[in-house]
Design a protein around this motif. Structure first.
Motif, PDB file in Angstrom:
ATOM      1  N   GLU A   5      82.665  57.428  21.984  1.00  0.00           N
ATOM      2  CA  GLU A   5      81.255  57.174  21.733  1.00  0.00           C
ATOM      3  C   GLU A   5      80.385  58.052  22.619  1.00  0.00           C
ATOM      4  O   GLU A   5      80.492  58.013  23.842  1.00  0.00           O
ATOM      5  CB  GLU A   5      80.955  55.705  22.001  1.00  0.00           C
ATOM      6  CG  GLU A   5      79.594  55.327  21.495  1.00  0.00           C
ATOM      7  CD  GLU A   5      79.514  53.835  21.299  1.00  0.00           C
ATOM      8  OE1 GLU A   5      79.217  53.152  22.279  1.00  0.00           O
ATOM      9  OE2 GLU A   5      79.775  53.367  20.177  1.00  0.00           O
ATOM     10  N   PRO A  12      77.346  58.841  24.639  1.00  0.00           N
ATOM     11  CA  PRO A  12      76.351  57.940  25.214  1.00  0.00           C
ATOM     12  C   PRO A  12      74.947  58.234  24.704  1.00  0.00           C
ATOM     13  O   PRO A  12      74.663  59.336  24.231  1.00  0.00           O
ATOM     14  CB  PRO A  12      76.452  58.201  26.716  1.00  0.00           C
ATOM     15  CG  PRO A  12      77.164  59.486  26.853  1.00  0.00           C
ATOM     16  CD  PRO A  12      77.991  59.671  25.637  1.00  0.00           C
ATOM     17  N   SER A  13      74.112  57.200  24.804  1.00  0.00           N
ATOM     18  CA  SER A  13      72.739  57.326  24.351  1.00  0.00           C
ATOM     19  C   SER A  13      72.050  58.466  25.096  1.00  0.00           C
ATOM     20  O   SER A  13      72.110  58.545  26.319  1.00  0.00           O
ATOM     21  CB  SER A  13      72.030  56.006  24.620  1.00  0.00           C
ATOM     22  OG  SER A  13      70.668  56.140  24.416  1.00  0.00           O
ATOM     23  N   GLY A  14      71.416  59.353  24.359  1.00  0.00           N
ATOM     24  CA  GLY A  14      70.734  60.475  24.989  1.00  0.00           C
ATOM     25  C   GLY A  14      71.678  61.597  25.367  1.00  0.00           C
ATOM     26  O   GLY A  14      71.250  62.616  25.911  1.00  0.00           O
ATOM     27  N   GLY A  15      72.976  61.431  25.107  1.00  0.00           N
ATOM     28  CA  GLY A  15      73.941  62.446  25.484  1.00  0.00           C
ATOM     29  C   GLY A  15      74.285  63.372  24.337  1.00  0.00           C
ATOM     30  O   GLY A  15      73.731  63.279  23.244  1.00  0.00           O
ATOM     31  N   ASP A  48      79.462  65.527  26.279  1.00  0.00           N
ATOM     32  CA  ASP A  48      79.619  64.475  27.290  1.00  0.00           C
ATOM     33  C   ASP A  48      80.919  63.700  27.093  1.00  0.00           C
ATOM     34  O   ASP A  48      81.378  63.013  28.009  1.00  0.00           O
ATOM     35  CB  ASP A  48      78.439  63.494  27.235  1.00  0.00           C
ATOM     36  CG  ASP A  48      77.165  64.132  27.769  1.00  0.00           C
ATOM     37  OD1 ASP A  48      77.261  64.840  28.788  1.00  0.00           O
ATOM     38  OD2 ASP A  48      76.095  63.942  27.169  1.00  0.00           O
ATOM     39  N   ASP A  52      71.837  46.330   9.512  1.00  0.00           N
ATOM     40  CA  ASP A  52      73.257  46.365   9.146  1.00  0.00           C
ATOM     41  C   ASP A  52      73.749  47.785   8.878  1.00  0.00           C
ATOM     42  O   ASP A  52      74.894  48.100   9.150  1.00  0.00           O
ATOM     43  CB  ASP A  52      73.499  45.500   7.900  1.00  0.00           C
ATOM     44  CG  ASP A  52      73.292  44.031   8.191  1.00  0.00           C
ATOM     45  OD1 ASP A  52      73.272  43.675   9.385  1.00  0.00           O
ATOM     46  OD2 ASP A  52      73.147  43.240   7.248  1.00  0.00           O
ATOM     47  N   PRO A 102      73.475  53.471  11.706  1.00  0.00           N
ATOM     48  CA  PRO A 102      74.683  53.959  12.374  1.00  0.00           C
ATOM     49  C   PRO A 102      74.547  54.065  13.887  1.00  0.00           C
ATOM     50  O   PRO A 102      75.553  54.207  14.577  1.00  0.00           O
ATOM     51  CB  PRO A 102      74.901  55.340  11.743  1.00  0.00           C
ATOM     52  CG  PRO A 102      73.579  55.749  11.239  1.00  0.00           C
ATOM     53  CD  PRO A 102      72.811  54.511  10.913  1.00  0.00           C
ATOM     54  N   VAL A 103      73.319  54.008  14.413  1.00  0.00           N
ATOM     55  CA  VAL A 103      73.184  54.120  15.868  1.00  0.00           C
ATOM     56  C   VAL A 103      72.817  52.790  16.524  1.00  0.00           C
ATOM     57  O   VAL A 103      72.400  52.750  17.684  1.00  0.00           O
ATOM     58  CB  VAL A 103      72.159  55.211  16.268  1.00  0.00           C
ATOM     59  CG1 VAL A 103      72.647  56.576  15.833  1.00  0.00           C
ATOM     60  CG2 VAL A 103      70.789  54.933  15.712  1.00  0.00           C
ATOM     61  N   ASP A 104      72.972  51.691  15.775  1.00  0.00           N
ATOM     62  CA  ASP A 104      72.787  50.352  16.342  1.00  0.00           C
ATOM     63  C   ASP A 104      71.420  50.107  16.952  1.00  0.00           C
ATOM     64  O   ASP A 104      71.318  49.587  18.074  1.00  0.00           O
ATOM     65  CB  ASP A 104      73.849  50.068  17.416  1.00  0.00           C
ATOM     66  CG  ASP A 104      75.229  49.945  16.818  1.00  0.00           C
ATOM     67  OD1 ASP A 104      75.331  49.326  15.759  1.00  0.00           O
ATOM     68  OD2 ASP A 104      76.174  50.482  17.404  1.00  0.00           O
ATOM     69  N   TYR A 124      63.525  49.859  22.871  1.00  0.00           N
ATOM     70  CA  TYR A 124      64.497  49.421  21.883  1.00  0.00           C
ATOM     71  C   TYR A 124      65.267  50.574  21.260  1.00  0.00           C
ATOM     72  O   TYR A 124      65.831  50.434  20.183  1.00  0.00           O
ATOM     73  CB  TYR A 124      63.812  48.545  20.830  1.00  0.00           C
ATOM     74  CG  TYR A 124      63.478  47.202  21.397  1.00  0.00           C
ATOM     75  CD1 TYR A 124      64.508  46.372  21.845  1.00  0.00           C
ATOM     76  CD2 TYR A 124      62.170  46.772  21.561  1.00  0.00           C
ATOM     77  CE1 TYR A 124      64.234  45.150  22.414  1.00  0.00           C
ATOM     78  CE2 TYR A 124      61.887  45.547  22.130  1.00  0.00           C
ATOM     79  CZ  TYR A 124      62.922  44.736  22.555  1.00  0.00           C
ATOM     80  OH  TYR A 124      62.648  43.527  23.114  1.00  0.00           O
ATOM     81  N   GLY A 125      65.249  51.716  21.919  1.00  0.00           N
ATOM     82  CA  GLY A 125      66.188  52.776  21.544  1.00  0.00           C
ATOM     83  C   GLY A 125      65.737  53.722  20.456  1.00  0.00           C
ATOM     84  O   GLY A 125      66.556  54.301  19.764  1.00  0.00           O
ATOM     85  N   LEU A 142      64.754  56.622  20.664  1.00  0.00           N
ATOM     86  CA  LEU A 142      65.198  58.007  20.859  1.00  0.00           C
ATOM     87  C   LEU A 142      66.654  58.207  20.448  1.00  0.00           C
ATOM     88  O   LEU A 142      67.119  59.333  20.336  1.00  0.00           O
ATOM     89  CB  LEU A 142      64.980  58.427  22.314  1.00  0.00           C
ATOM     90  CG  LEU A 142      63.495  58.459  22.718  1.00  0.00           C
ATOM     91  CD1 LEU A 142      63.336  58.738  24.188  1.00  0.00           C
ATOM     92  CD2 LEU A 142      62.724  59.476  21.900  1.00  0.00           C
ATOM     93  N   ASP A 143      67.387  57.107  20.205  1.00  0.00           N
ATOM     94  CA  ASP A 143      68.741  57.247  19.668  1.00  0.00           C
ATOM     95  C   ASP A 143      68.718  57.586  18.183  1.00  0.00           C
ATOM     96  O   ASP A 143      69.706  58.031  17.625  1.00  0.00           O
ATOM     97  CB  ASP A 143      69.521  55.927  19.830  1.00  0.00           C
ATOM     98  CG  ASP A 143      69.961  55.725  21.268  1.00  0.00           C
ATOM     99  OD1 ASP A 143      69.929  56.707  22.021  1.00  0.00           O
ATOM    100  OD2 ASP A 143      70.321  54.594  21.615  1.00  0.00           O
ATOM    101  N   GLU A 185      67.125  59.919  12.526  1.00  0.00           N
ATOM    102  CA  GLU A 185      66.336  60.011  11.305  1.00  0.00           C
ATOM    103  C   GLU A 185      67.200  60.252  10.074  1.00  0.00           C
ATOM    104  O   GLU A 185      66.830  60.998   9.175  1.00  0.00           O
ATOM    105  CB  GLU A 185      65.257  61.106  11.455  1.00  0.00           C
ATOM    106  CG  GLU A 185      64.285  60.771  12.574  1.00  0.00           C
ATOM    107  CD  GLU A 185      63.437  61.964  13.004  1.00  0.00           C
ATOM    108  OE1 GLU A 185      63.315  62.905  12.215  1.00  0.00           O
ATOM    109  OE2 GLU A 185      62.899  61.938  14.122  1.00  0.00           O
TER     110      GLU A 185
END
Lengths: 317, 447
Positions: free
Chosen positions: B249, B251-254, B258, B374, B377-379, B400-401, B403-404, B407
Motif C-alpha cells: 500500500e 502511503p497517503s501522499g506518497g 515509497d 463503497d 478506491p482510496v477509502d 478527511y483525505g 488530497l488522496d 479524481e
C-alpha cells in the motif's frame, strides 16, 4: 465546427440508476408484503395503505409549494414513507388516524428537517410513534387474521401473547403471517422476498439486517427463556416487527450510517435495544423505538467510524 | 486462483469497439502544432525561431528544470509560428507550428544503437531525458524522473501497466499485440536502469489475447511474470495496481517508490525501447479514435501535434451529431470545446459521444446511500468531502483525505443523486492549493 458541444468535468458517463428508480424499486419490494396484508387482513389493509400514501403525497406537495421548492412527489420517496407507515399500523385503526399519520410523517418527520436526505429519524417511525403516544388504544386495536388457526387469545399479537400469557405462536403461522399484528409486519415470507429483491438490486446491503436480526435473536435466545440459552430464537426473529424493521426501516440510507462497519454497529445497537425492550421493557415490542434511538446515534457513529486511514508520508516542511 | 484486484472500483460497459482493429499509420498531416507544455512540470523553452527549417526528431523545446521534458519536431518542414494555441488540458499555451515539406526527413542524429545493452544506467537516463519521454498512459509525468529514484529509496520491482481500464480505449491493448517484442525490450531496459530483478506485467482479464501473447513472449524470462487482473476501473491506476499485484500500500501522499515500486505504461516501455535502441525521440504515439459519434473508429499511429480534426477526418468524420468530444476515456478524460487542439504525448484517445448519449443531469439531494464510499478506491468519503467543498470548508475536506483523491470519477459515476462529486473535489483541491501555496499542508482556515 458549427455544432455546439457540451463541455463538463469528468466523468462523462454515469450509471442509469437514480433516486426515483431506487425509491420505486423499494415500492416494488414492498408489493409482496402488501399482497400478504390484504390476504390476511382483508381489504381494510389496502385502504390503510392508500390513505397513508395519498396523505403523504399531498402533504409533501403542499409543503413544497408553500416553501417555493420544486415539487418532487413523483420521486417515490413519499410513497415509500406512506406504505411503510401503513405497514406499521394495526388493521383496526380508523382511516382518519392513518391519514393524519401520513401527514405527520412527511411534515414533522421529513420536511421539517429540509426534505429528502436531511431527516435524522425515519419519517414513518416518527409518525407511528406520535400516533402510538396520542392514540394508545386505537394503535393497539389488533384484529385477528382471517385464517386464525389456534384459538388462544386471538386478539393479541404473538409478542403480547408471549409476554402476558406465555403462549408461543406456532412458527409456521409466524413465517407465513397468519398472526395478529401491524398489517405489513406479519408475513416473514413476503418481507424476505421483497428484501431479496432489494439486495439483488444492491439498494441495501446485508450489514444492517444481518447484525440487527442476529443481535436481537441471539440476545432473546440467551436471556428470553426460563434459564440461559433457552429463549425461543426463531420465534423472536419472526415475531413482531423485527423483519419489517431490520429489512426495510433500519436500512433507510438517509437515517443510517454511511460506512460498512458503522452500519454493523448500528444494526447491533438496534438489535440490542429491541431485545432489551422485548424482554425487560413495558411494551411487548421495541423495534421502532430501537431504530429511532439508533437513528439519533447515526451521525455520531459516522463521526467516529471513518474509513481506515492510510499511513501518511511526511511532507517536506 | 483468486483474481487479484483492489478494494472498490466499478465495471462500466467496456465499449472496446476498436480492440480487434490493427494500428493504422496515419498519413502525414500538412502541419503540426506542437505544444511546449505536454507533460507534468515546467513547460519547455522553444529553441527554434519562426522560419527555421527543422527535421524529424530535432529538438525544438528545451526542458526547463528537473521536472520537465524535451520537445521534438515530429515533421520535417518549416517553423511557421510560435505562439499560444488551444491546449486539450487547459488554457492556451505556447506552441510551435511546423508546416510539412512533405519529405519526412529524419534528423541525422537519429541512428540505431546495436550496443544498447552495454549502456550505463545513467546513459540510459540521459537518452530517455533527451528523447522527451513521458508517461504515455495519460498523466505524462517525465519518465527520466521516474527512472531516477532518490538514493535513499530501495526499488525492487517494476510493474508494466497494461491494464487500460478506461472504457473505449484500446491503444495499449493493440500495442501489446503488435509491438510485444519492443515492449519487452523496453521493460528490460527499465529493469536494467533501476537495477531491479522482479518485473510484473499487469493486464486486465478482458484482454485475453494480450495476456496470451505476453506470456508466450516472456516464457524464457525468469524474472518476469504476467499477472491477469480483474477487469475493473481504475485497475490501471498506479497505486491500485501495486495493491493488486504486490499487496503493498502506497502511503497517503506518497509515491510508488515509497514502497519500492516503479510503474510504467506499456506505451512508455515501447517509447523507451525506441529511444534507446533506435535513437528515436518521442514524436508519435498511438491514439484510439472511437465512440458512437465516429464513422470508422480506429487505432491510429499519429505524429505528436496532429490536430484532432485531422484524426477525425481520417476516420470518416462524425456520425450523427457529436455531443461531447473527450480526450482520453469517459471516466477521466478531458472534455474539448473544439477539434482544433493538437495530439499531445498524453493523448490516449479521442472519444466522441453522440448528442443522444450526453444526458443533461438534474441533481438531487444526497440520500447518504454511501455508494460513493463503497466504490472509492482510496477509502475516502466523497459525499462528505463534496459537502465540505460546497460549504467552502476546505480545511475539513483536507482532514478527511481530499488530497488522496485521484479524481478517478467512480463516485460521480455511481451517484444516484447525480451530485457532481469530482467537480466539487477538484474545486476544493484548487482552493486548497491556492491557500497553502501548493504544499497542500494543513492549517487552512477555509475560503
Amino acid at each position: 465546427m458549427s455544432q455546439k458541444l457540451v463541455v463538463s468535468v469528468s466523468p462523462h458517463i454515469r450509471i442509469k440508476g437514480n433516486i426515483p428508480r431506487m425509491m420505486w424499486d423499494v415500492v416494488i419490494a414492498l408489493v409482496p408484503a402488501t399482497i400478504a396484508s390484504v390476504y390476511f387482513f382483508g381489504f381494510k389493509a389496502i385502504y390503510i395503505i392508500l390513505v397513508t400514501t395519498f396523505s403523504a403525497l399531498i402533504t409533501e406537495a403542499i409543503i413544497q409549494k408553500l416553501c417555493k421548492k420544486p415539487v418532487t412527489i413523483f420521486d417515490g420517496s413519499a410513497v415509500v414513507t406512506g406504505i411503510l407507515l401503513a405497514f406499521n399500523l394495526p388493521p383496526g385503526i380508523p382511516l382518519w388516524m392513518a391519514g393524519a399519520g401520513g401527514a405527520i410523517a412527511i411534515s414533522i418527520g421529513k420536511q421539517a428537517f429540509g426534505g429528502l436526505g436531511h431527516n435524522i429519524f425515519n419519517p414513518a417511525l416518527v409518525a407511528r410513534t406520535i400516533l402510538l403516544i396520542s392514540f394508545p388504544v386505537a394503535m393497539t386495536a389488533w384484529s385477528p387474521p382471517r385464517f386464525i388457526s389456534f384459538d388462544a387469545l386471538t386478539y393479541a399479537t404473538p409478542l403480547t401473547a408471549l409476554k402476558e400469557n406465555s403462549i408461543l405462536t406456532p412458527l409456521k403461522d409466524l413465517f407465513l403471517g397468519n398472526v395478529g399484528g401491524c398489517i405489513g409486519e406479519t408475513s416473514a415470507l413476503a418481507l424476505i422476498i421483497g428484501a431479496l429483491y432489494l439486495l439483488l438490486r444492491k439498494h441495501i446491503t446485508w450489514h444492517i439486517p444481518f447484525t440487527f436480526i442476529a443481535t436481537a435473536g441471539i440476545l432473546c435466545w440467551l436471556f428470553g427463556g426460563a434459564e440461559l440459552f433457552r429463549g425461543p430464537f426463531l420465534f423472536h426473529v419472526l415475531a413482531g416487527g423485527l423483519l419489517l424493521g431490520a429489512l426495510f426501516m433500519a436500512t433507510d440510507p438517509v437515517t443510517s450510517p454511511t460506512s460498512r462497519s458503522g452500519r454493523m454497529i448500528f444494526g447491533i445497537g438496534c438489535g440490542a435495544i429491541t431485545a432489551l425492550i422485548r424482554l425487560k421493557g413495558g411494551p411487548p415490542e421495541g423495534v421502532s423505538f430501537s431504530i429511532l434511538l439508533m437513528n439519533a446515534f447515526a451521525p455520531l457513529i459516522d463521526r467516529f467510524i471513518r474509513p481506515r486511514k492510510k499511513a501518511r508520508v511526511k511532507r517536506g516542511k | 486462483m483468486k483474481i487479484r484486484s483492489f478494494r472498490g472500483g466499478v465495471h462500466p460497459p467496456e465499449e472496446k469497439i476498436t480492440s480487434s482493429l490493427p494500428i493504422q499509420e496515419m498519413p502525414l498531416p500538412k502541419k503540426v502544432v506542437i505544444l511546449l507544455s505536454q507533460h507534468t512540470g515546467a513547460p519547455a523553452k522553444p529553441v527554434v525561431k519562426v522560419g527555421d527549417r527543422v527535421k524529424i526528431g530535432q529538438k525544438i523545446g528545451e526542458a526547463q528544470g528537473p521536472i520537465s521534458s524535451t520537445i521534438h519536431a515530429s515533421l520535417s518542414g518549416k517553423v511557421v509560428d510560435i505562439s499560444d494555441h488551444s491546449h486539450p488540458l487547459g488554457p492556451p499555451s505556447l506552441a510551435v507550428t511546423i508546416e510539412s515539406d512533405g519529405r519526412d526527413e529524419y534528423h541525422p542524429k537519429i541512428k540505431h544503437n546495436n550496443d544498447y545493452f552495454r549502456l550505463h544506467p545513467n546513459e540510459i537516463r540521459e537518452i530517455v531525458r533527451e528523447a522527451g519521454i513521458v508517461g504515455l498512459g495519460g498523466a505524462a509525468f517525465p519518465t527520466h524522473v521516474k527512472l531516477s529514484p532518490p538514493e535513499d529509496k530501495w526499488i525492487d520491482t517494476v510493474i508494466l501497466n497494461g491494464c487500460e481500464c478506461e472504457p473505449y480505449l484500446t491503444c495499449d491493448h493493440r500495442l501489446m499485440i503488435e509491438k510485444i517484442y519492443e515492449i519487452v525490450q523496453g521493460l528490460k531496459i527499465i529493469a536494467k536502469t533501476l537495477e531491479v530483478t522482479s518485473c510484473y506485467i499487469g493486464i486486465e482479464r478482458n484482454k485475453r489475447d494480450a495476456i496470451k501473447a505476453m506470456r508466450e513472449e516472456i516464457r524464457n524470462e525468469a524474472n518476469m511474470e504476467v499477472i491477469p487482473l480483474k477487469t475493473k476501473y481504475p485497475q490501471g491506476s498506479e497505486k491500485q495496481l501495486i495493491k493488486a499485484i504486490l499487496n503493498r500500500e502506497v502511503p497517503s501522499g506518497g509515491l510508488p517508490l515509497d514502497v519500492g515500486v516503479i510503474v510504467q505504461n506499456v506505451g512508455t516501455a515501447l517509447a523507451i525501447s525506441e529511444a534507446v535502441r533506435k535513437g528515436r525521440p518521442l514524436i508519435e504515439r498511438v491514439v484510439t479514435v472511437t465512440g458512437k459519434g465516429i464513422k470508422h473508429p480506429a487505432n491510429l499511429r499519429v505524429r505528436i501535434g496532429t490536430l484532432f480534426q485531422d484524426l477525425i477526418d481520417y476516420c470518416g468524420g462524425f456520425r450523427g451529431r457529436p455531443g461531447k468530444i473527450i480526450m482520453g476515456g469517459p471516466l477521466m478524460g478531458f472534455n474539448q470545446y473544439t477539434t482544433l487542439v493538437p495530439v499531445i504525448k498524453g493523448t490516449t484517445g479521442i472519444l466522441v459521444l453522440l448528442k443522444e448519449e450526453v444526458v443533461e443531469i438534474s441533481e438531487r439531494s444526497c440520500i447518504r446511500c454511501s455508494r460513493c464510499v463503497d466504490v472509492c478506491p482510496v477509502d475516502i468519503l466523497p459525499n462528505l468531502i463534496a459537502q465540505y467543498a460546497r460549504k467552502d470548508r476546505f480545511d475539513w475536506a483536507e482532514e478527511y483525505g481530499i488530497l488522496d483523491c485521484m479524481e478517478c470519477g467512480v463516485c460521480a459515476y455511481v451517484c444516484p443523486a447525480k451530485i457532481p462529486l469530482v467537480q466539487l473535489i477538484k474545486y476544493a483541491k484548487v482552493q486548497l492549493t491556492r491557500a497553502t501555496g501548493g504544499t497542500g499542508d494543513t492549517g487552512v482556515t477555509g475560503g
